[in-house]
Design a protein around this motif. Sequence first.
Motif, PDB file in Angstrom:
ATOM      1  N   GLY A  40       0.817  -1.210   0.000  1.00  0.00           N
ATOM      2  CA  GLY A  40       0.000   0.000   0.000  1.00  0.00           C
ATOM      3  C   GLY A  40       0.847   1.254   0.000  1.00  0.00           C
ATOM      4  O   GLY A  40       0.526   2.237  -0.684  1.00  0.00           O
ATOM      5  N   ASP A  41       1.933   1.250   0.766  1.00  0.00           N
ATOM      6  CA  ASP A  41       2.843   2.397   0.777  1.00  0.00           C
ATOM      7  C   ASP A  41       3.434   2.629  -0.612  1.00  0.00           C
ATOM      8  O   ASP A  41       3.523   3.765  -1.086  1.00  0.00           O
ATOM      9  N   LEU A  42       3.849   1.547  -1.269  1.00  0.00           N
ATOM     10  CA  LEU A  42       4.453   1.673  -2.598  1.00  0.00           C
ATOM     11  C   LEU A  42       3.440   2.170  -3.622  1.00  0.00           C
ATOM     12  O   LEU A  42       3.752   3.033  -4.447  1.00  0.00           O
ATOM     13  N   LEU A  43       2.210   1.644  -3.561  1.00  0.00           N
ATOM     14  CA  LEU A  43       1.190   2.035  -4.528  1.00  0.00           C
ATOM     15  C   LEU A  43       0.758   3.485  -4.342  1.00  0.00           C
ATOM     16  O   LEU A  43       0.296   4.127  -5.290  1.00  0.00           O
ATOM     17  N   SER A  44       0.904   3.990  -3.123  1.00  0.00           N
ATOM     18  CA  SER A  44       0.534   5.387  -2.865  1.00  0.00           C
ATOM     19  C   SER A  44       1.675   6.359  -3.148  1.00  0.00           C
ATOM     20  O   SER A  44       1.572   7.547  -2.866  1.00  0.00           O
ATOM     21  N   GLY A  45       2.772   5.833  -3.701  1.00  0.00           N
ATOM     22  CA  GLY A  45       3.887   6.691  -4.063  1.00  0.00           C
ATOM     23  C   GLY A  45       4.954   6.825  -2.999  1.00  0.00           C
ATOM     24  O   GLY A  45       5.918   7.583  -3.181  1.00  0.00           O
ATOM     25  N   GLY A  46       4.818   6.104  -1.902  1.00  0.00           N
ATOM     26  CA  GLY A  46       5.800   6.169  -0.835  1.00  0.00           C
ATOM     27  C   GLY A  46       6.935   5.185  -1.052  1.00  0.00           C
ATOM     28  O   GLY A  46       7.038   4.540  -2.101  1.00  0.00           O
ATOM     29  N   SER A  47       7.789   5.074  -0.066  1.00  0.00           N
ATOM     30  CA  SER A  47       8.913   4.150  -0.123  1.00  0.00           C
ATOM     31  C   SER A  47       8.846   3.212   1.071  1.00  0.00           C
ATOM     32  O   SER A  47       8.133   3.479   2.050  1.00  0.00           O
ATOM     33  N   VAL A  48       9.571   2.120   0.985  1.00  0.00           N
ATOM     34  CA  VAL A  48       9.601   1.130   2.061  1.00  0.00           C
ATOM     35  C   VAL A  48      11.052   0.858   2.436  1.00  0.00           C
ATOM     36  O   VAL A  48      11.878   0.561   1.569  1.00  0.00           O
ATOM     37  N   THR A  49      11.345   0.978   3.719  1.00  0.00           N
ATOM     38  CA  THR A  49      12.666   0.653   4.239  1.00  0.00           C
ATOM     39  C   THR A  49      12.513  -0.487   5.227  1.00  0.00           C
ATOM     40  O   THR A  49      11.745  -0.369   6.188  1.00  0.00           O
ATOM     41  N   LYS A  50      13.204  -1.586   4.992  1.00  0.00           N
ATOM     42  CA  LYS A  50      13.119  -2.723   5.895  1.00  0.00           C
ATOM     43  C   LYS A  50      14.419  -3.512   5.830  1.00  0.00           C
ATOM     44  O   LYS A  50      15.133  -3.473   4.825  1.00  0.00           O
ATOM     45  N   GLU A  51      14.715  -4.205   6.891  1.00  0.00           N
ATOM     46  CA  GLU A  51      15.886  -5.079   6.931  1.00  0.00           C
ATOM     47  C   GLU A  51      15.630  -6.180   7.950  1.00  0.00           C
ATOM     48  O   GLU A  51      15.413  -5.895   9.129  1.00  0.00           O
TER      49      GLU A  51
END
Length: 225
Positions: A40-51
């Motif tokens: 959902g974050d990606l589809l709304s134009g945001g970015s995702v940070t995870k590790e």
Amino acid sequence: MIARVLRVGGKVALWFVALSVLWVVILRFVPTPFTFTMLGDLLSGGSVTKEWRPLNRIDPNMARAAIAGEDARFCSHHGFDFRAIAGAAYRNAEGGRIRGGSTISQQTAKNVFLFQGGGYLRKAFEAYFTVLIETIWGKRRIMEMYLNVAETGIGTYGVEAGALRYFHHSAAHLTPLEAGRIAAVLPLPKKRAAIDPSGFVRRHGNALARYVGVVQRNGLDSCLK
């Protein structure tokens, strides 16, 4: 006609159960590559940070802070804390800030397999997946998954990414205060920040930092050892 509908419905239900159990079994051993919230974050134009970070490489203070803030009976219930649910329902009926009664297991089921919102239908699937992960994963894997997929800030997922964002070091070493402040963000990660917190986040984070020792002394994290 009715018999045909029932047969088709039965086959769909069997396929769903088989595939969902297989999904849970696979994620017992491998990290989840994404969640619907991340999507959902990606589809709304945001970015995702995870590790991803295994539980044995996350400071125990973090799990203790999560237990203190989200689910004090995590090690003693089987996925559902009916006392907490009843207490939340009573407080909500009295008015004021809405409180939830979801356990860490329920939150993990929602975060990994489902989407945010959705009302009673999503809650029903959440309960189903909660039973599955309690049965197939066990407590250590549930906590490990929770600490890796829970949103710790806007577009930030997992305590490793959260620790790097807020404190500029790995989650392998967290003070009780740092762990408490990350845990204070978990209920509303898009509206709170663990760095330079003020108001509720500061007060709640400081309280959770004190409760970290209580969780340890009382063995409330015993199922993680």
